[in-house]
Design a protein around this motif. Structure first.
Motif, short mmCIF file in Angstrom:
data_model
loop_
_atom_site.label_atom_id
_atom_site.label_comp_id
_atom_site.label_asym_id
_atom_site.label_seq_id
_atom_site.Cartn_x
_atom_site.Cartn_y
_atom_site.Cartn_z
N ASP A 27 0.50 7.99 -7.80
CA ASP A 27 0.66 6.85 -6.89
C ASP A 27 0.28 7.20 -5.46
OD1 ASP A 27 1.69 5.72 -9.16
OD2 ASP A 27 3.74 5.51 -8.42
N ALA A 28 0.73 8.36 -5.03
CA ALA A 28 0.52 8.74 -3.62
C ALA A 28 -0.95 8.77 -3.25
CB ALA A 28 1.17 10.10 -3.34
N LYS A 29 -1.81 8.98 -4.23
CA LYS A 29 -3.24 9.14 -3.97
C LYS A 29 -4.01 7.83 -4.04
CE LYS A 29 -3.28 13.95 -5.58
NZ LYS A 29 -3.54 14.54 -4.26
N VAL A 30 -3.36 6.75 -4.54
CA VAL A 30 -4.11 5.50 -4.73
C VAL A 30 -3.40 4.26 -4.21
CG1 VAL A 30 -5.35 6.37 -6.75
CG2 VAL A 30 -3.17 5.16 -7.06
N ILE A 31 -2.11 4.34 -3.99
CA ILE A 31 -1.34 3.15 -3.65
C ILE A 31 -1.75 2.64 -2.27
CG2 ILE A 31 0.65 4.14 -2.43
CD1 ILE A 31 2.40 2.46 -4.45
N THR A 32 -1.72 1.33 -2.09
CA THR A 32 -2.15 0.75 -0.82
C THR A 32 -0.96 0.34 0.03
OG1 THR A 32 -2.26 -1.53 -1.67
CG2 THR A 32 -4.23 -0.14 -1.94
N ALA A 33 -1.21 0.24 1.32
CA ALA A 33 -0.16 -0.20 2.24
C ALA A 33 0.28 -1.61 1.90
CB ALA A 33 -0.67 -0.13 3.68
N GLY A 34 -0.66 -2.48 1.57
CA GLY A 34 -0.33 -3.87 1.25
C GLY A 34 0.59 -3.96 0.05
N TYR A 35 0.32 -3.14 -0.94
CA TYR A 35 1.15 -3.14 -2.16
C TYR A 35 2.59 -2.77 -1.83
CZ TYR A 35 2.71 -1.96 -6.90
OH TYR A 35 3.40 -1.90 -8.08
N LEU A 36 2.77 -1.69 -1.09
CA LEU A 36 4.11 -1.23 -0.75
C LEU A 36 4.84 -2.21 0.16
CD1 LEU A 36 3.94 2.63 -0.18
CD2 LEU A 36 5.15 1.40 -1.96
N ILE A 37 4.14 -2.75 1.13
CA ILE A 37 4.77 -3.68 2.07
C ILE A 37 5.24 -4.93 1.33
CG2 ILE A 37 4.30 -5.24 4.02
CD1 ILE A 37 2.48 -2.95 5.13
N GLU A 38 4.42 -5.47 0.44
CA GLU A 38 4.84 -6.64 -0.34
C GLU A 38 6.07 -6.32 -1.17
OE1 GLU A 38 2.33 -9.75 -2.76
OE2 GLU A 38 2.83 -8.07 -4.12
N ASN A 39 6.07 -5.16 -1.81
CA ASN A 39 7.20 -4.75 -2.64
C ASN A 39 8.48 -4.63 -1.82
OD1 ASN A 39 8.13 -3.37 -5.38
ND2 ASN A 39 8.90 -2.11 -3.71
N ILE A 40 8.39 -3.98 -0.67
CA ILE A 40 9.57 -3.77 0.18
C ILE A 40 10.08 -5.10 0.72
CG2 ILE A 40 10.36 -2.75 2.36
CD1 ILE A 40 8.37 -0.43 1.76
N ASP A 41 9.19 -5.95 1.21
CA ASP A 41 9.62 -7.22 1.80
C ASP A 41 10.30 -8.12 0.77
OD1 ASP A 41 8.72 -6.45 4.26
OD2 ASP A 41 6.87 -7.63 4.21
N LEU A 42 9.71 -8.22 -0.43
CA LEU A 42 10.31 -9.07 -1.46
C LEU A 42 11.63 -8.50 -1.95
CD1 LEU A 42 7.15 -10.10 -3.54
CD2 LEU A 42 8.55 -11.57 -2.07
N GLU B 111 0.90 6.02 5.89
CA GLU B 111 1.28 6.00 7.31
C GLU B 111 1.23 4.58 7.88
OE1 GLU B 111 -1.42 8.93 8.85
OE2 GLU B 111 0.13 10.51 8.81
N LYS B 112 0.34 3.73 7.33
CA LYS B 112 0.31 2.32 7.76
C LYS B 112 1.65 1.64 7.45
CE LYS B 112 -4.63 1.42 7.03
NZ LYS B 112 -5.61 0.66 6.17
N VAL B 113 2.23 1.98 6.30
CA VAL B 113 3.52 1.39 5.93
C VAL B 113 4.60 1.83 6.90
CG1 VAL B 113 5.25 1.19 4.09
CG2 VAL B 113 2.82 1.34 3.51
N LEU B 114 4.62 3.12 7.23
CA LEU B 114 5.63 3.63 8.16
C LEU B 114 5.45 3.01 9.54
CD1 LEU B 114 5.51 7.40 7.10
CD2 LEU B 114 7.16 5.66 6.39
N SER B 115 4.22 2.84 9.97
CA SER B 115 3.96 2.21 11.27
C SER B 115 4.36 0.74 11.25
CB SER B 115 2.48 2.34 11.64
OG SER B 115 2.12 3.69 11.76
N HIS B 116 4.12 0.08 10.12
CA HIS B 116 4.43 -1.35 9.99
C HIS B 116 5.92 -1.61 10.21
CE1 HIS B 116 3.92 -5.46 8.46
NE2 HIS B 116 5.03 -5.27 7.74
#
Length: 640
Positions: free
Chosen positions: A114-129, A43-48
């Motif tokens: 993944d859904a149970k362990v992945i972090t917001a920071g990991y996804l945000i970095e992946n999406i931005d790059l 949800e942090k990723v969606l809010s970001h």
């Protein structure tokens, strides 16, 4: 009327889009529920990205598909890495170590979703790059959002452990790309990255059945089989905004393995096969690996439509066809076609299409059964196929095998009223590329004998000037009464020596073998002792080109025979082995035509006309392939 018709279409389209949006929202919520205690990170990723609609939709795409994706955990995954690194360096690994790791069941280790362990920071970095390279490079101007989501955006490939790979590959490979190419042609961009990938030697290894290696491990250690070669290519290309995917066939119609390769999406929308360890992408002269494929599938990150409604939950359907994360792309290789056949099984819902394996037919396609009439779509021509029925685990013949050729179906229905004599020499197809690979270092080679070590005066036993057609040669010296002390095998100029067996006999019946003492050393890739170990499958391979190997016969002696074997696959008929020949009889399965013990290098049988045949070696080996017999010759799939 026209205006009403268009309006009706618009209403239907709007309803369809709303249904899709509703379905996507439902899947997103299901993914958030699946995440459990980790829901907050997603949800942090969606809010970001709430003020960035495009990146928000990319995040939603990743999250709603996330419940499908996982890696494995366990100390075994770390403990095998030193063994892989040892192999990558070309160092010998003791057989007992290999055997130990072959016994480990890696795929029974605990799964980490993944859904149970992945972090917001990991996804945000992946999406931005991923967005950075998509928007930055000009070849992506016409790359739509959906293609971007599948071909650049994904943060993982398979079941590898998660790692922060995107920045690692991005920082290294975009620097390489930017310094080498500043144009707008995605093909040329891929070549720039491909060139650097080729610079690092890739060590092929198929000893272990293990999950995908992590991206950061592959960045530093290039070891594995075709799957890992694809993986490292995908990571590098996607990190540079080059849209790529991995495709595969389930089981080869020619040999006994699956195969994986990479494809590049051109700006024209076409997908072009390439591989850093094989050939570069080219739209003018598109490359091919030469393998027959039967059916081709592409791995996807996002869920795909069901092949048939409700099939995903039907456990009586083989798993391949219930997989919602692959898509059939066979038409990209062989064009669109429809292949209609009649089968003997009229009442099953589905008929499957199989390719041969010695352990049983492997399903590669599926079609509805219309009371014994079945239409398969988009098949590779010139392949031997078998219609099947299945309970999800066990597959049985549903009719007679067939070959699709020149837009017609040739049914292989045996005629037992018309029997013919056949002469069989092999039990397995010999692919042209493999034949070239096996004998590339033989053409032009020579065997000489001499009385002195300097070979200033020598006699030629044999020179190989043409393609070999067997794996075992008994060669007679020009004068069997003349005595010699030394024998020399000379590799062709400019070629690395590859040799399986060399032995010398005093008599012409090969009963009295002369021990050989090696007189010189060659830097090996594979051990020199393999030349004289009596194993036709082991072989010596030199590291350098234009070399020779000399042996001392111990004393001056006559030579009755020199026995020679090139590097080979040992799939020819072998004297002393016990064989059994079968023909395929539709729903009745395989019927035996008898057992024979080979007394020479070929077998004779009488077989039904128009039959599909299978020769089994009951003594040794595992490589076998079906064939037809016509014009006095065996025709495997590779020969069609």
């Amino acid at each position: 009327m026209k205006k009403v018709f268009i309006t009706g279409i618009n209403i239907l389209l709007a309803v369809f889009l709303m249904a899709c949006a509703s379905s996507d929202s439902k899947r997103l919520e299901q993914a958030l529920l699946f995440a459990g205690n980790n829901r907050g990170e997603l949800e942090k990723v969606l809010s970001h990205y709430e003020n960035n609609p495009e990146k928000l939709e990319a995040a939603r795409f990743l999250i709603r598909n996330m419940p499908r994706w996982y890696g494995y955990e366990g100390w075994q995954l770390d403990s095998i890495k030193p063994v892989l690194i040892q192999k990558e360096k070309g160092e010998a690994v003791p057989k007992e170590v290999i055997t130990k790791w072959q016994r480990v069941s890696f795929y029974s280790l605990p799964k980490v979703y993944d859904a149970k362990v992945i972090t917001a920071g990991y996804l945000i970095e992946n999406i931005d790059l991923a967005f950075d390279v998509w928007k930055r490079y000009p070849w992506n101007r016409n790359l739509g959002f959906d293609d971007f989501c599948e071909l650049i955006l994904p943060y993982r490939i398979g079941d590898e452990p998660l790692s922060s790979w995107r920045k690692l590959y991005h920082d290294y490979y975009t620097a390489i790309l930017d310094s080498a190419y500043q144009g707008n042609d995605v093909i040329e961009a891929s070549k720039a990255v491909d060139k650097d990938l080729k610079r690092v030697y890739y060590r092929w290894d198929t000893d272990f059945s293990i999950p995908h290696q992590s991206a950061d491990f592959l960045f530093y250690h290039r070891v594995g089989f075709c799957r890992e070669a694809c993986d490292v290519t995908l990571y590098a290309m996607r990190a540079c905004g080059i849209p790529v995917a991995s495709e595969y066939f389930v089981y080869s119609p020619e040999y006994q393995h699956p195969h994986f390769w990479t494809v590049l999406r051109d700006t024209t929308g076409k997908f072009i096969q390439f591989g850093f360890n094989e050939f570069e992408a080219s739209r003018i002269n598109p490359g091919t690996d030469g393998r027959k494929k039967g059916k081709v599938y592409r791995y996807c990150f996002g869920v795909q439509d069901e092949l048939f409604s409700g099939i995903t939950k039907d456990n009586k359907v083989p798993a391949l066809f219930r997989d919602r994360f692959i898509t059939d792309v066979t038409a990209n290789y062989f064009g669109e076609n429809k292949v209609s056949v009649s089968v003997q099984s009229a009442y099953e819902d589905y008929i499957y299409l199989g390719v041969f394996s010695p352990g049983g037919w492997i399903p590669v396609d599926i079609a509805h059964n219309n009371k014994g009439n079945v239409t398969f779509r988009n098949l590779e021509p010139d392949v031997i196929y078998q219609p099947l029925i299945s309970d999800g685990q066990n597959h049985r013949a549903a009719g007679f095998p067939f070959i699709y050729k020149n837009e017609t179906v040739h049914l292989l229905k045996p005629d037992t009223t018309s029997m013919k004599k056949v002469v069989l020499k092999r039990k397995m197809s010999l692919m042209p590329t493999i034949a070239e690979f096996l004998y590339r270092a033989i053409i032009g080679s020579k065997i000489e004998v001499s009385t002195d070590l300097s070979f200033t005066r020598s006699d030629l036993v044999y020179q190989f000037n043409d393609t070999l057609d067997y794996n075992y040669y008994e060669l007679t010296p020009p004068d069997i009464n003349k005595k010699y002390r030394y024998i020399k095998y000379i590799a062709p100029s400019g070629k690395r020596m590859e040799l399986s067996e060399l032995s010398v006999f005093k008599d012409s019946l090969c009963k009295e073998q002369i021990p050989l003492k090696r007189m010189n050393d060659i830097e090996p890739v594979r051990a020199l002792d393999h030349i004289t170990d009596g194993d036709i499958l082991s072989y010596f391979q030199a590291r350098d080109t234009s070399c020779f190997i000399t042996y001392d016969l111990g004393k001056t002696t006559t030579i009755g025979k020199v026995v020679f074997s090139p590097r080979n696959d040992d799939n020819y008929v072998w004297p002393g082995d016990e064989y059994e020949l079968f023909y395929q009889d539709g729903v009745n399965g395989w019927k035996s035509l008898g057992v024979q013990t080979a007394t020479g290098w070929e077998l004779e049988y009488r077989v039904p006309d128009n039959a599909l045949l299978w020769l089994r070696d009951r003594t040794k080996g595992r490589e076998e392939q079906v064939f037809i017999y016509k014009e006095g010759k065996q025709y495997f799939t590779v020969d069609l």
